[in-house]
Structures are given as C-alpha cells and as structure tokens.
Design an enzyme around this catalytic site. Structure first.
Site, PDB file in Angstrom:
ATOM      1  N   LYS A  22     -12.144   5.989  -3.051  1.00 26.14           N
ATOM      2  CA  LYS A  22     -11.112   6.002  -1.987  1.00 26.14           C
ATOM      3  C   LYS A  22      -9.739   6.168  -2.624  1.00 26.14           C
ATOM      4  CE  LYS A  22      -9.459   1.964  -0.315  1.00 26.14           C
ATOM      5  NZ  LYS A  22      -7.990   1.873  -0.397  1.00 26.14           N
ATOM      6  N   ASN A  23      -9.487   5.418  -3.724  1.00 20.00           N
ATOM      7  CA  ASN A  23      -8.139   5.409  -4.306  1.00 20.00           C
ATOM      8  C   ASN A  23      -7.858   6.604  -5.192  1.00 20.00           C
ATOM      9  OD1 ASN A  23      -7.737   3.145  -2.852  1.00 20.00           O
ATOM     10  ND2 ASN A  23      -7.978   1.720  -4.560  1.00 20.00           N
ATOM     11  N   ARG A  92      -0.614   2.401   4.354  1.00 14.97           N
ATOM     12  CA  ARG A  92       0.523   2.133   3.464  1.00 14.97           C
ATOM     13  C   ARG A  92       0.612   3.159   2.343  1.00 14.97           C
ATOM     14  NH1 ARG A  92       3.628  -1.031   1.899  1.00 14.97           N
ATOM     15  NH2 ARG A  92       3.080  -0.567  -0.231  1.00 14.97           N
ATOM     16  N   ARG A 121       4.328  -5.812  -0.880  1.00 10.17           N
ATOM     17  CA  ARG A 121       4.108  -4.414  -1.262  1.00 10.17           C
ATOM     18  C   ARG A 121       5.380  -3.567  -1.112  1.00 10.17           C
ATOM     19  NH1 ARG A 121      -1.781  -2.643   0.358  1.00 10.17           N
ATOM     20  NH2 ARG A 121      -1.568  -1.462  -1.564  1.00 10.17           N
ATOM     21  N   PRO A 122       6.435  -3.938  -1.816  1.00  6.35           N
ATOM     22  CA  PRO A 122       7.674  -3.142  -1.781  1.00  6.35           C
ATOM     23  C   PRO A 122       7.452  -1.768  -2.395  1.00  6.35           C
ATOM     24  CG  PRO A 122       7.762  -4.770  -3.516  1.00  6.35           C
ATOM     25  CD  PRO A 122       6.515  -5.049  -2.757  1.00  6.35           C
ATOM     26  N   ILE A 123       8.450  -0.886  -2.245  1.00  2.68           N
ATOM     27  CA  ILE A 123       8.306   0.461  -2.837  1.00  2.68           C
ATOM     28  C   ILE A 123       9.529   0.826  -3.681  1.00  2.68           C
ATOM     29  CG2 ILE A 123       6.747   1.316  -1.035  1.00  2.68           C
ATOM     30  CD1 ILE A 123       9.166   2.749   0.199  1.00  2.68           C
ATOM     31  N   ASP A 124      10.218  -0.205  -4.188  1.00  2.00           N
ATOM     32  CA  ASP A 124      11.417   0.037  -5.012  1.00  2.00           C
ATOM     33  C   ASP A 124      11.120   0.904  -6.228  1.00  2.00           C
ATOM     34  OD1 ASP A 124       9.919  -2.411  -5.562  1.00  2.00           O
ATOM     35  OD2 ASP A 124      11.248  -2.623  -7.272  1.00  2.00           O
ATOM     36  N   LEU A 125       9.971   0.705  -6.848  1.00  2.00           N
ATOM     37  CA  LEU A 125       9.651   1.489  -8.057  1.00  2.00           C
ATOM     38  C   LEU A 125       9.484   2.969  -7.695  1.00  2.00           C
ATOM     39  CD1 LEU A 125       7.044  -0.941  -9.700  1.00  2.00           C
ATOM     40  CD2 LEU A 125       9.464  -0.678 -10.289  1.00  2.00           C
ATOM     41  N   ASP A 305      -8.828  -5.463  -7.070  1.00  2.04           N
ATOM     42  CA  ASP A 305      -9.654  -5.069  -5.924  1.00  2.04           C
ATOM     43  C   ASP A 305     -11.062  -5.642  -5.994  1.00  2.04           C
ATOM     44  OD1 ASP A 305      -8.220  -1.726  -5.599  1.00  2.04           O
ATOM     45  OD2 ASP A 305      -7.493  -3.717  -5.059  1.00  2.04           O
ATOM     46  N   ARG A 397     -12.516   0.739   6.222  1.00  7.89           N
ATOM     47  CA  ARG A 397     -11.422   1.512   5.602  1.00  7.89           C
ATOM     48  C   ARG A 397     -11.857   2.049   4.234  1.00  7.89           C
ATOM     49  NH1 ARG A 397      -6.743  -1.782   4.344  1.00  7.89           N
ATOM     50  NH2 ARG A 397      -6.337   0.127   3.180  1.00  7.89           N
TER      51      ARG A 397
HETATM   52  C1  EPZ Z   1      -3.092   0.711  -5.371  1.00  2.00           C
HETATM   53  O1  EPZ Z   1      -2.152   0.132  -4.472  1.00  2.00           O
HETATM   54  C2  EPZ Z   1      -4.426   0.646  -4.658  1.00  2.00           C
HETATM   55  N1  EPZ Z   1      -4.366   1.437  -3.428  1.00  2.00           N
HETATM   56  C3  EPZ Z   1      -4.754  -0.816  -4.322  1.00  2.00           C
HETATM   57  O2  EPZ Z   1      -6.067  -0.830  -3.735  1.00  2.00           O
HETATM   58  C4  EPZ Z   1      -4.798  -1.618  -5.628  1.00  2.00           C
HETATM   59  O3  EPZ Z   1      -5.021  -2.976  -5.315  1.00  2.00           O
HETATM   60  C5  EPZ Z   1      -3.470  -1.460  -6.370  1.00  2.00           C
HETATM   61  O4  EPZ Z   1      -3.186  -0.060  -6.583  1.00  2.00           O
HETATM   62  C6  EPZ Z   1      -3.479  -2.146  -7.731  1.00  2.00           C
HETATM   63  O5  EPZ Z   1      -4.524  -1.632  -8.516  1.00  2.00           O
HETATM   64  C7  EPZ Z   1      -4.506   2.778  -3.512  1.00  2.00           C
HETATM   65  O6  EPZ Z   1      -4.647   3.336  -4.585  1.00  2.00           O
HETATM   66  C8  EPZ Z   1      -4.482   3.534  -2.221  1.00  2.00           C
HETATM   67  P1  EPZ Z   1       0.684  -0.993  -7.030  1.00  2.00           P
HETATM   68  P2  EPZ Z   1      -0.565   0.253  -4.790  1.00  2.00           P
HETATM   69  O7  EPZ Z   1       1.837  -0.126  -6.700  1.00  2.00           O
HETATM   70  O8  EPZ Z   1      -0.271   1.584  -5.380  1.00  2.00           O
HETATM   71  C9  EPZ Z   1       4.175  -4.169  -6.789  1.00  2.00           C
HETATM   72  C10 EPZ Z   1      -7.705  -1.367  -2.149  1.00  2.00           C
HETATM   73  O9  EPZ Z   1      -8.195  -2.450  -1.807  1.00  2.00           O
HETATM   74  N2  EPZ Z   1       5.066  -3.018  -6.515  1.00  2.00           N
HETATM   75  O10 EPZ Z   1       0.013  -0.845  -8.362  1.00  2.00           O
HETATM   76  O11 EPZ Z   1       0.176  -0.172  -3.587  1.00  2.00           O
HETATM   77  C11 EPZ Z   1       3.302  -4.437  -5.597  1.00  2.00           C
HETATM   78  O12 EPZ Z   1       3.991  -5.252  -4.671  1.00  2.00           O
HETATM   79  C12 EPZ Z   1      -6.209  -1.273  -2.378  1.00  2.00           C
HETATM   80  O13 EPZ Z   1      -8.355  -0.307  -2.354  1.00  2.00           O
HETATM   81  C13 EPZ Z   1       6.445  -3.230  -6.490  1.00  2.00           C
HETATM   82  O14 EPZ Z   1       6.922  -4.349  -6.689  1.00  2.00           O
HETATM   83  O15 EPZ Z   1      -0.439  -0.866  -5.910  1.00  2.00           O
HETATM   84  C14 EPZ Z   1       2.130  -5.155  -6.186  1.00  2.00           C
HETATM   85  O16 EPZ Z   1       2.499  -6.510  -6.356  1.00  2.00           O
HETATM   86  C15 EPZ Z   1      -5.490  -2.583  -2.096  1.00  2.00           C
HETATM   87  N3  EPZ Z   1       7.259  -2.184  -6.211  1.00  2.00           N
HETATM   88  C16 EPZ Z   1       1.981  -4.516  -7.559  1.00  2.00           C
HETATM   89  O17 EPZ Z   1       3.216  -3.844  -7.816  1.00  2.00           O
HETATM   90  C17 EPZ Z   1       6.766  -0.925  -5.979  1.00  2.00           C
HETATM   91  O18 EPZ Z   1       7.572   0.010  -5.752  1.00  2.00           O
HETATM   92  C18 EPZ Z   1       0.824  -3.527  -7.633  1.00  2.00           C
HETATM   93  O19 EPZ Z   1       1.135  -2.499  -6.771  1.00  2.00           O
HETATM   94  C19 EPZ Z   1       5.369  -0.730  -6.014  1.00  2.00           C
HETATM   95  C20 EPZ Z   1       4.531  -1.788  -6.290  1.00  2.00           C
END
Ligand code: EPZ
Length: 418
Positions: A22-23, A92, A121-125, A305, A397
């Site tokens: 999926k991811n 998201r 789940r912010p998106i600042d990065l 996950d 999902r």
């Molecule tokens: C991906 O989510 C996966 N989703 C998630 O899988 C997975 O849990 C996650 O990576 C971690 O491996 C998809 O690939 C569609 P991150 P993503 O950005 O990209 C923080 C599932 O169950 N962060 O690596 O959203 C964030 O808050 C899903 O299949 C910031 O602070 O994960 C989190 O604490 C759930 N600022 C951490 O980083 C940002 O701009 C990890 O987030 C982005 C992220």
C-alpha cells in the site's frame, strides 16, 4: 459498517501470497502524473486507500481504469492542480501529490491534511523542503497553495527521516533544474521502490535506501509499466498472527531485510523463523515469551506499522513487555479494546506496559485505525470463544481480502456486511 465474526483458537497453516505494498502503490500513483504518457501498475491491491488516490487522480483530470489487477493511468488531459479538502481529509498521504503536481503544473493546492487517530502528523518537513526547491507557499481558506516559476535543484537536509517528505522531495526534484542532494532521507523499501519506478520513467535518482539521495533533474519523463514491491507490513501482520495462534505459515514475496527488527523479535518470542530469498516461514506453538522491550524506529528499526500487532502478541506471552512508540503521538488507541478481551495493558503517553495473560477471551471490539484494527483481528484469532471486530472500514484501507487470506490458513472468520 461491516464487522468480522471470529471464532478464536484455530492454528494457522499454509502459504500467503502478499499484495503489492500500500505504502508503495500510493506514491507510485502520485508519480504517474509526472508524464503525459500511459502508466501501468501491475498487481495493484483493491484497498480503499488506493481507490481514494485513484479518485484524486480523476479529480485532477487523469483517466484511470482497472484491468484485472492492473491500474492504467492516462494523465495527458490532466489540468486541475487542486485536491479537494474531502479527499485530502480522507487520505492524508495525498500530501505527497504536492510534489508531483508542482513538477507537472508548477502549482498545487491541497487542503491542510488534519491529524488523525495516530497523531498530529504535521507536514512542516514537506513544506520546508518544497521551499528549498523554489516553491512559494501560502495558506488561503484552509488550503495550502504552492506556486513556482520553475523548480530548482537544491541541497536539502531533513531533521527527521520522514517517509512522506522524502517521497515529496523525489517527486518534486526529478524534473527540477539541476541537482538536488537530500541528506537525512527515509530509507524504507517503499522509497527505493519509488526511486526505481521514477528511473523506469527516465529520471536520474541515485542513493535511494541510504541517508543521501541525489536527483539530477531531467526535461521530461516517459510512461512506464511497473510491478510495485510486496507489502512488508501485510507480511509482518500474518507472521505475528501465526505466532499468536500457533501453526506454520510461509509468506511469499518479501525479503527478511525488508522487515527490520521484526524477525529478531519473533525469534525472541520463541518462534522458529526460516528465510530463503523472498520467502519467510514461521512456526509457533502459540505459547510465547514476551519481548522485554520493543521500540519503534525509522527503517531499518522496528516498524511502527507493526507496533499494534506486536503488542497484541505480547498480551498472551509469558512475562512482561515494554512497547515504546517513537514515531507517532497516540498510536495505542487500540489498547482499551484489547483490555475488553482480558489483556493486561497500561498506556502512559508513548509507552505501553504489557503483562502477559494465559489467554484472551472473545469480546466485541471496535477498530479505530488501520493497524490497530489489524491487531484486534489477530488478537481475536488467538482468543478463546467468539469475537466481533467492528468498523472494518479502517482495516479495508490497507488489507485486500484479509478475511479470505486468513480463512485459507484455517481461521474461522466471516465478514458480516452492515
Ligand atoms: C508513512 O507515513 C506511512 N504512510 C505510514 O504508514 C508509516 O507509519 C510512516 O510512514 C512511518 O513509517 C504511507 O506511506 C502512506 P512520516 P508518513 O512522515 O509519511 C513526523 C500505515 O499504517 N513528521 O515518516 O506520514 C510525523 O508526525 C501508515 O500504513 C513531522 O513532524 O510518516 C510522525 O511523527 C500509518 N513533520 C513522523 O514524522 C512532517 O512534515 C513519521 O512521519 C512529516 C512527518
């Protein structure tokens, strides 16, 4: 809302052929609009996150159709660069559409993706990285609006190896002017898969899977036909389910190194694990020892996950376990549901304290998120008696035909449609 009715106590025996990840499929679908030529993704799972991403592509003006398990995308006529708030809320991870929309149209807009049941789940990065590539970002009526004359290669450092931010950067940089060097990139197998797919389209991405990824911008990308990697989280879910129920199951399509620390932890529980190429076989008596400690970490650490599923396993193992969730703020919402089944689990902020009990008993439990829901299913399969697992929209999902695959392994599970 559909529910599962599960009679626990059956051992699981047999083979599981995994779905495409999926991811990985989600970012590959986002990448499909980087070209006006046809893109074909093989073995695409029928899960609602994929259906939602296809709806987003159609909203952008792409033509998308299923032919068997193939998804065919033709986006020559795509012209809309705005993703509606309903769809961004629904999915998201649509936020990494920003990168591909900017690469294609030099503008993009999507509603601010809210938090969800596993964290803020912010998106600042994501946004800081896009600014480094020359993108002007503003907020208007709850939408993030991104515009740029042209994308320019840059040096980008991620404070945290965010999977989504890494994907967004790859999607935005492949047709930017010049070279982009990304330090601190996420190293998940799905990142490597996206880079391989982009290179099949004519991109120049090197180093995916390591901390440093280099992207040489190209003028244009051509169409491609591609089979995504298999779903390592689905694989881990079936391996943990077998550990809980007892039995012998082989999952086919994923290499041991794609599962991070999971296999080490399952051996710690007392399971027998045998791996050969893309096959992993597990044998379990069902009576396990607790993992003293599990800490979720970015790849190649223990996958977040699989945290819920591993916690469910520890609930009926011998001894005690400390489960620390380092990636998301509130990823233990399934714990009260496990308590309804007799689990001895206490959660304080990002740590769960589990004391193993002899056996869980059947109960009526409700899914709150995708992986927590999968954990409840696995717990019910190992429990004594009958369970109902409600609100399967979460599980649907990310798991295609979850009950069908479990039934083939001998589980007594049936879906009752609402
Ligand atoms: C991906 O989510 C996966 N989703 C998630 O899988 C997975 O849990 C996650 O990576 C971690 O491996 C998809 O690939 C569609 P991150 P993503 O950005 O990209 C923080 C599932 O169950 N962060 O690596 O959203 C964030 O808050 C899903 O299949 C910031 O602070 O994960 C989190 O604490 C759930 N600022 C951490 O980083 C940002 O701009 C990890 O987030 C982005 C992220």
């Amino acid at each position: 809302m559909d529910k599962f009715v599960i009679e626990g106590g059956r051992r699981l025996m047999g083979t599981v052929r995994l779905q495409s990840a999926k991811n990985s499929v989600l970012p590959l679908l986002a990448a499909s609009i980087l070209t006006t030529e046809q893109v074909v993704l093989h073995e695409t799972p029928r899960i609602t996150d994929v259906a939602c991403m296809i709806q987003i592509l159609r909203e952008l003006g792409a033509e998308v159709r299923f032919e068997g398990d193939d998804v065919i995308i033709e986006s020559a006529d795509a012209s809309n660069h705005r993703i509606s708030s309903a769809l961004t809320r629904e999915l998201r991870s649509s936020v990494f559409m920003l990168g591909s929309l900017l690469a294609r149209f030099h503008r993009a807009a999507c509603a601010y993706p809210g938090g969800c049941d596993i964290g803020l789940r912010p998106i600042d990065l994501h946004l800081n990285a896009l600014k480094r590539l020359g993108v002007e970002i503003s907020e208007r009526d709850g939408y993030i609006v991104c515009e740029c004359e042209r994308l320019k290669g840059a040096e980008i450092v991620l404070d945290f190896p965010s999977v989504g931010a890494t994907e967004n950067i790859l999607l935005a940089a492949v047709m930017a002017e010049g070279r982009t060097v990304l330090e601190g990139a996420a190293k998940e197998p799905e990142i490597v898969d996206l880079a391989n797919f982009l290179n099949c389209m004519g991109a120049k991405v090197e180093g995916a899977g390591s901390d440093t990824v280099e992207i040489e911008g190209v003028q244009r990308l051509h169409g491609a036909s591609y089979t995504p990697v298999k779903d390592r989280i689905e694989a881990g879910s079936f391996l943990i389910g077998t550990a809980i129920c007892g039995g012998e199951v082989e999952v086919i399509g994923v290499h041991a190194d794609a599962l991070g620390l999971l296999l080490h932890k399952l051996r710690e529980n007392g399971c027998k694990i045998h791996t050969k190429n893309d096959k992993i076989k597990i044998a379990s008596t069902g009576r396990l020892k607790c993992n003293r400690r599990i800490e979720t970490m970015p790849f190649p650490g223990f996958p977040t996950d699989l945290q819920a599923q591993a916690t469910a396993l520890n609930c009926t193992a011998e001894g005690g376990a400390l489960i620390v969730e380092n990636l998301f703020e509130t990823r233990f919402k399934y714990a009260p549901e496990l308590r309804k089944m007799g689990a001895d689990i206490e959660v304080r902020e990002r740590t769960a304290f589990v004391r193993g009990v002899q056996r869980l008993h059947g109960a009526s439990v409700t899914c709150g998120d995708l992986r927590g829901g999968a954990a409840l299913v696995l717990a019910a399969l190992g429990a004594e008696g009958t369970s109902e697992v409600l609100d399967l929209s979460h599980v649907d999902r990310g798991y295609a035909d979850f009950e069908g695959k479990l039934k083939k392994l001998g589980a007594n599970i049936r879906r009752v449609r609402a």
